[in-house]
Design a protein around this motif. Sequence first.
Motif, PDB file in Angstrom:
ATOM      1  N   ILE A  76     128.600  36.221  89.375  1.00 53.41           N
ATOM      2  CA  ILE A  76     129.855  35.485  89.526  1.00 53.41           C
ATOM      3  C   ILE A  76     130.116  34.747  88.222  1.00 53.41           C
ATOM      4  O   ILE A  76     129.426  33.783  87.878  1.00 53.41           O
ATOM      5  CB  ILE A  76     129.779  34.497  90.701  1.00 53.41           C
ATOM      6  N   ASP A  77     131.101  35.239  87.460  1.00 56.16           N
ATOM      7  CA  ASP A  77     131.416  34.632  86.174  1.00 56.16           C
ATOM      8  C   ASP A  77     132.918  34.474  86.043  1.00 56.16           C
ATOM      9  O   ASP A  77     133.644  34.480  87.043  1.00 56.16           O
ATOM     10  CB  ASP A  77     130.849  35.489  85.029  1.00 56.16           C
ATOM     11  N   MET A 388     126.753  22.499  73.599  1.00 53.07           N
ATOM     12  CA  MET A 388     127.885  22.477  74.527  1.00 53.07           C
ATOM     13  C   MET A 388     127.679  23.449  75.683  1.00 53.07           C
ATOM     14  O   MET A 388     128.029  23.153  76.829  1.00 53.07           O
ATOM     15  CB  MET A 388     129.174  22.821  73.787  1.00 53.07           C
ATOM     16  N   ASN A 389     127.091  24.618  75.404  1.00 51.61           N
ATOM     17  CA  ASN A 389     126.875  25.607  76.461  1.00 51.61           C
ATOM     18  C   ASN A 389     125.782  25.191  77.435  1.00 51.61           C
ATOM     19  O   ASN A 389     125.683  25.757  78.528  1.00 51.61           O
ATOM     20  CB  ASN A 389     126.541  26.974  75.857  1.00 51.61           C
ATOM     21  N   LEU A 390     124.968  24.217  77.048  1.00 51.52           N
ATOM     22  CA  LEU A 390     123.926  23.738  77.950  1.00 51.52           C
ATOM     23  C   LEU A 390     124.426  22.637  78.888  1.00 51.52           C
ATOM     24  O   LEU A 390     123.684  22.219  79.783  1.00 51.52           O
ATOM     25  CB  LEU A 390     122.729  23.218  77.145  1.00 51.52           C
ATOM     26  N   LEU A 391     125.647  22.169  78.691  1.00 52.82           N
ATOM     27  CA  LEU A 391     126.183  21.145  79.592  1.00 52.82           C
ATOM     28  C   LEU A 391     126.238  21.707  81.015  1.00 52.82           C
ATOM     29  O   LEU A 391     126.607  22.859  81.225  1.00 52.82           O
ATOM     30  CB  LEU A 391     127.579  20.718  79.132  1.00 52.82           C
ATOM     31  N   PRO A 392     125.881  20.899  82.011  1.00 53.48           N
ATOM     32  CA  PRO A 392     125.813  21.396  83.400  1.00 53.48           C
ATOM     33  C   PRO A 392     127.182  21.557  84.052  1.00 53.48           C
ATOM     34  O   PRO A 392     127.464  20.979  85.102  1.00 53.48           O
ATOM     35  CB  PRO A 392     124.979  20.320  84.101  1.00 53.48           C
ATOM     36  N   ILE A 393     128.038  22.323  83.414  1.00 54.00           N
ATOM     37  CA  ILE A 393     129.365  22.639  83.963  1.00 54.00           C
ATOM     38  C   ILE A 393     129.308  24.073  84.483  1.00 54.00           C
ATOM     39  O   ILE A 393     128.889  24.976  83.747  1.00 54.00           O
ATOM     40  CB  ILE A 393     130.451  22.502  82.880  1.00 54.00           C
ATOM     41  N   PRO A 394     129.668  24.325  85.749  1.00 51.99           N
ATOM     42  CA  PRO A 394     129.471  25.643  86.373  1.00 51.99           C
ATOM     43  C   PRO A 394     129.925  26.839  85.553  1.00 51.99           C
ATOM     44  O   PRO A 394     129.263  27.878  85.568  1.00 51.99           O
ATOM     45  CB  PRO A 394     130.264  25.524  87.675  1.00 51.99           C
ATOM     46  N   ALA A 395     131.029  26.744  84.824  1.00 49.06           N
ATOM     47  CA  ALA A 395     131.525  27.905  84.079  1.00 49.06           C
ATOM     48  C   ALA A 395     130.740  28.156  82.792  1.00 49.06           C
ATOM     49  O   ALA A 395     130.911  29.195  82.161  1.00 49.06           O
ATOM     50  CB  ALA A 395     133.006  27.723  83.758  1.00 49.06           C
ATOM     51  N   LEU A 396     129.872  27.226  82.404  1.00 44.47           N
ATOM     52  CA  LEU A 396     129.070  27.380  81.195  1.00 44.47           C
ATOM     53  C   LEU A 396     127.671  27.866  81.549  1.00 44.47           C
ATOM     54  O   LEU A 396     127.245  27.818  82.709  1.00 44.47           O
ATOM     55  CB  LEU A 396     128.981  26.042  80.450  1.00 44.47           C
ATOM     56  N   GLN A 423     132.433  28.068  90.225  1.00 45.76           N
ATOM     57  CA  GLN A 423     132.961  28.716  89.022  1.00 45.76           C
ATOM     58  C   GLN A 423     134.416  28.324  88.783  1.00 45.76           C
ATOM     59  O   GLN A 423     134.817  28.047  87.643  1.00 45.76           O
ATOM     60  CB  GLN A 423     132.839  30.237  89.160  1.00 45.76           C
ATOM     61  N   ILE A 424     135.211  28.284  89.837  1.00 42.86           N
ATOM     62  CA  ILE A 424     136.628  27.898  89.718  1.00 42.86           C
ATOM     63  C   ILE A 424     136.734  26.452  89.244  1.00 42.86           C
ATOM     64  O   ILE A 424     137.519  26.126  88.343  1.00 42.86           O
ATOM     65  CB  ILE A 424     137.352  28.083  91.068  1.00 42.86           C
ATOM     66  N   THR A 425     135.905  25.563  89.841  1.00 45.56           N
ATOM     67  CA  THR A 425     135.913  24.146  89.435  1.00 45.56           C
ATOM     68  C   THR A 425     135.538  24.008  87.963  1.00 45.56           C
ATOM     69  O   THR A 425     136.190  23.290  87.198  1.00 45.56           O
ATOM     70  CB  THR A 425     134.919  23.348  90.300  1.00 45.56           C
TER      71      THR A 425
END
Length: 449
Positions: A76-77, A388-396, A423-425
């Motif tokens: 799921i991406d 930045m890609n390690l931030l705990p944001i679902p799309a990252l 993922q949407i959030t």
Amino acid sequence: MEIAIKLTQFLLSLSLLIILHELGHFIPAKIFKTKVEKFYLFFDVKFSLFKKKIGETVYGIGWLPLGGYVKIAGMIDESMDKEQMSQPAQPWEFRSKPAWQRLIIMLGGVTVNFILAFVIYIGMAFFYGDLYIENKNLNDGVWVTNPALEQAGLKTGDKIIAVDGESIQDFYEINQKLLTAKQVTVNRNGSQEVVDFPIDFIDKLMKQEKTGTLVELRIPFIVAGIADDSPNKDNVKPKDILKSFNGKEVAYADGIIDEFKKHKGQTVPATVIRDRKEVPVQIIINDEGKSGIAYASRLIPKNIEELNLYPVSREEYGFFESIPVGLEKGKDQLVSYWKQLKAIFTPSTGAYKGVGGFYAIFDIFPESWSWYAFWNITALLSIMLGVMNLLPIPALDGGHVMFLLYEMISGRKPSDKFMEYAQITGFFILIALVLFANGNDIFRAISGK
């Protein structure tokens, strides 16, 4: 032509970072026999500039240069392929793999980013070595060139000893360390003092019309140019060095700038060094305290050596010597960027107002081609991309890692429906951050700050 050079460096750096980041996901996916359906540089919204299917993977270049992606089957991406996810899981899909394999696949991109940055710094140490000026040799302190720093409590002539308790060895480290400083220890007129910076220093800094560095070396008043309408265009020449003004010796440029304002509407006798000879001149100051003479505020190491202003130290490294030097440089940059990121997420600092988007990144590349600058900026951007890609944001990547760690610790896998909503959030959070960052770029362009 300058814009074309900046744009070329920007796109080349961005492309290199994106391709290598996505390879970091692609390679472990293939090692674990996971199907990769697409590998794209830039986003292919509606159409692609180029695409070619090789084996089971479509390789392509999109038209929207905001990033890139690999589409891994059964994951799921950002593609939100619900049809595929509604089918029974297949052994070649991401969701069928053990959690530890999925974790390695997700961490592959940022791992490559960090490795790339350290490799670049090692290579730069080997090919370029180090040029630096020892901070201890600045006997008359630094030149404070930004009003925000003066408001924070530093003064021209201060010898900066330490920032947040860390001693300063190399003058060229000072500007970066001051950005996130809380306390600065200085030697002022022979006595040691501690200057406490305001928590919103970065906010105050961004409100200043004067941009650029915070401190510079104290250097002589060297004529960099003369305005066409200047009354002094026949009196002084570029590269003249002002030695005396109104009968007083002039050691540094910072000591003469205010003197001009004290002689509004006057013609003042002065002496300049021209072709290694002392030449008497008359400097005409208009009613606004201006002379139309531009002066150099900074010099490159070569000029500093030629004028015998400060000892310039050189370090050259063999291949094996370059490794610890490059690793240390990479570590310092990583720590520095982490501090800046913490400041951005601390509202009281006001640092979030300085967050920039793609134009801000584009603008840091020089207008003339420099491989040294290109690799230095690319290494820094690689660290930024990794963090930045390690931030705990679902799309990252960091969001996926967060859920995988939860699964490995708890033994419970989040449902596909939950992951879809997450993922949407995350996608909307990212869109908001992109709009905010690029909105800052637009605001600064409109306001001129």
